[in-house]
Design an enzyme around this catalytic site. Structure first.
Site, PDB file in Angstrom:
ATOM      1  N   CYS A 180       0.692  -1.217   0.034  1.00  0.00           N
ATOM      2  CA  CYS A 180      -0.110   0.021  -0.007  1.00  0.00           C
ATOM      3  C   CYS A 180       0.852   1.318   0.084  1.00  0.00           C
ATOM      4  CB  CYS A 180      -1.036   0.080   1.183  1.00  0.00           C
ATOM      5  SG  CYS A 180      -2.104  -1.327   1.032  1.00  0.00           S
TER       6      CYS A 180
ATOM      7  N   CYS B 111      -9.112   2.650  -3.951  1.00  0.00           N
ATOM      8  CA  CYS B 111      -8.465   1.368  -3.350  1.00  0.00           C
ATOM      9  C   CYS B 111      -9.174   0.195  -3.745  1.00  0.00           C
ATOM     10  CB  CYS B 111      -8.411   1.442  -1.690  1.00  0.00           C
ATOM     11  SG  CYS B 111      -7.527  -0.123  -1.023  1.00  0.00           S
TER      12      CYS B 111
ATOM     13  N   ASP C  63     -27.989  13.763  10.965  1.00  0.00           N
ATOM     14  CA  ASP C  63     -27.478  12.469  11.309  1.00  0.00           C
ATOM     15  C   ASP C  63     -26.047  12.711  11.255  1.00  0.00           C
ATOM     16  OD1 ASP C  63     -27.155   9.426  11.041  1.00  0.00           O
ATOM     17  OD2 ASP C  63     -25.910   9.939   9.131  1.00  0.00           O
TER      18      ASP C  63
END
Length: 568
Positions: A267, A284, A525
């Site tokens: 990575c 990704c 939210d």
């Protein structure tokens, strides 16, 4: 290179550079979700639901994105699938890509079923590199793994690639315990007399492939087994951004590589971005966050606006993936729908797809934000049961509602006889945040991320789903949706304003009201972790034009009334 205000030209695009300094100069584009094989590690056994054709990237859209990425520094593009070579215009796409100034390499990953037939034209168009998927050298086992015939066609494709001068021809082999780990030495033996690079790939978890740790053969286990047969196999020095650890056996024409995504991730040097066939950007391979570049383009966004969205997504790329055990528990696309090796994928409601609408600058907030957060759009319509008394009382014509018949039963209005007109509507909602939450929202310091961006996208997506949420609303194609915010410091409030436009036989006030309401709910939210003392109020229609009964509410007068009522 990219110019920023008061800065000099950067050596590499800031939009394609993440927060860890990784420069993404390699783009993988999936040409199709379809495939002529059914590989067990790639496609769920029950098959996949393909995206409707109209929701896939057109050739023009695909090339537009490619030009944009190449302009910003991408110098290698790999075409994947599904199976890319079943796309009818693949030769044309490669030829057009080769015209892009700055693009050094065009590659393709294929199962090679059609390769021998197409390769002369592909080479003429400018194809530079070929990766071929092959998981067994035993024809019967090959057919078991891919659930189709075709082994000999794949071998013909490999030979044709060598014949036409491709060197090395890369062969990708996903190693699975109990399937093909006993063929490692046979694959390595291919490199003795053929200029091929056999790359052994650790079995990776994707949605529907029933990944199990016990099926995974690690890089170290593979390497130890091969070295028992060829102890003099030597490691080659690779480039910093190579995904494969490469080895060569002395006097062999080819070489061997290992892609260790699970046991020893790479990575830290990742330079890859992916665009799926339906136009989603994945930063990704193992992440489930996606940004819909297709929707952004189709909304009429400029290249600069598109780049800001891309830059925000790249900026949020994590330092590394979650690890093999965590990945196996995550919802992600099946491999075939991502565009990796040979893919087939089934969309699911856990994908984080970002839609795009017109972002309006408000006081203290930039036009685009560095952090984007994915949300899910409602995908299923709710059924409605007619509710009425056993002996309904007729309703007086003078007070009859448009959505009920003369017996008071729910009924959708018939608009077939009306002429289409250009219609618009605006609605608003007020969110009273309080003194604790307001500064966190204003300064973009909320734990969940950029609440205004998420709420805006929620409102836009909700407007498009209104007929699924409000049972008797007509489904309408929307010409435009905007959701904006006004932050009122004095009252610690955020005012949401939603505007919808269409050219149709009926109006869009319900779409505007739905957008304002859902944007307010999304704002709640995003903020509730800081405080639950948040009030959503004053949801109202501001204006409605284009129909027989136009409506306009003076927002300033309404605000004065609201504040007057609160002060009493």
């Amino acid at each position: 290179t990219t110019l920023y205000p008061n800065q000099t030209i950067l050596p590499f695009s800031a939009f394609l550079t993440d927060n860890f300094g990784r420069r993404h100069n390699y783009l993988r584009i999936s040409l199709t979700e379809k495939c002529n094989l059914r590989c067990q590690y790639c496609m769920p056994e029950e098959g996949v639901k393909l995206t409707p054709r109209g929701q896939l990237l057109s050739t023009t859209e695909l090339l537009t994105l490619a030009r944009l990425f190449v302009r910003e520094g991408v110098d290698k593009i790999r075409l994947t699938g599904g199976e890319p070579l079943i796309r009818p215009d693949v030769v044309h796409i490669i030829a057009e890509l080769k015209k892009l100034e700055g693009l050094k390499t065009v590659a393709v990953t294929t199962n090679a079923i059609n390769l021998a037939r197409l390769l002369p034209k592909l080479k003429e168009a400018g194809l530079d590199l070929i990766n071929i998927s092959l998981d067994s050298l035993v024809p019967a086992k090959f057919e078991f793994i891919v659930r189709r015939k075709g082994f000999h066609k794949v071998m013909e494709g490999i030979d044709k690639a060598i014949e036409l001068g491709y060197n090395p021809v890369k062969i990708n082999c996903v190693v699975m315990r109990g399937f093909n780990e006993d063929e490692l030495l046979d694959f390595v033996a291919l490199t003795e007399n053929k200029p091929v690079e056999v790359r052994f790939i650790e079995y990776m978890p994707f949605d529907g492939n029933k990944w199990n740790f016990k099926k995974m053969v690690s890089y170290q286990e593979m390497l130890d087994g091969i070295r028992q047969r060829w102890p003099n196999m030597e490691k080659l020095e690779g480039a910093h951004m190579d995904t494969a650890k490469t080895f060569r056996i002395p006097n062999f024409k080819g070489q061997v590589g290992f892609i260790t995504s699970m046991s020893d991730h790479f990575c830290g040097s990742c330079n890859r971005l992916r665009i799926t066939a339906d136009g989603n950007l994945k930063v990704c391979l193992f992440g489930n966050s996606e940004v819909s570049l297709r929707d952004i383009m189709r909304s009429g966004a400029s290249d600069e606006e598109l780049l800001h969205i891309i830059g925000a997504a790249v900026g949020r790329k994590k330092k590394q993936h979650a690890g093999m055990f965590s990945i196996s528990q995550m919802k992600n696309r099946p491999m075939i729908l991502i565009g990796c090796k040979t893919r087939s994928k089934k969309p699911n409601c856990d994908h984080r797809n970002l839609c795009y609408g017109h972002l309006v600058k408000t006081s203290g907030f930039p036009l685009f934000y560095k952090q984007l957060v994915g949300i899910n759009a409602p995908s299923t319509a709710h059924t409605v049961r007619h509710c009425h008394s056993k002996s309904p009382t007729p309703i007086s014509p003078s007070v009859q509602l448009t959505h009920t018949d003369d017996q008071g039963r729910a009924s959708m209005v018939d608009v077939g006889g009306k002429a289409p007109t250009r219609r618009s509507a605006s609605a608003s909602a007020r969110v009273l945040l309080g003194s604790t939450v307001f500064p966190l929202l204003r300064d973009n310091q909320l734990a969940k991320g950029d609440a205004l961006v998420v709420a805006q996208l929620a409102g836009i997506m909700a407007a498009k789903q209104t007929s699924n949420l409000i049972p008797l609303c007509h489904p309408l194609p929307l010409d435009h949706v905007s959701v904006t915010f006004q932050l009122q410091e004095q009252h610690h409030a955020a005012v949401v304003t939603a505007t919808c436009r269409t050219t149709n036989r009926t109006g869009v006030e319900m779409e505007a009201l739905t957008a304002a309401t859902v944007a307010a709910l999304a704002l709640y939210d995003m903020c509730k972790a800081a405080s639950h003392d948040i009030i959503i109020t004053d949801v109202k229609l501001l204006s409605k034009t284009g129909g027989k009964r136009e409506f306009y509410r003076d927002p300033e007068e309404e605000d004065r009334k609201v504040q007057s009522e609160r002060s009493e």
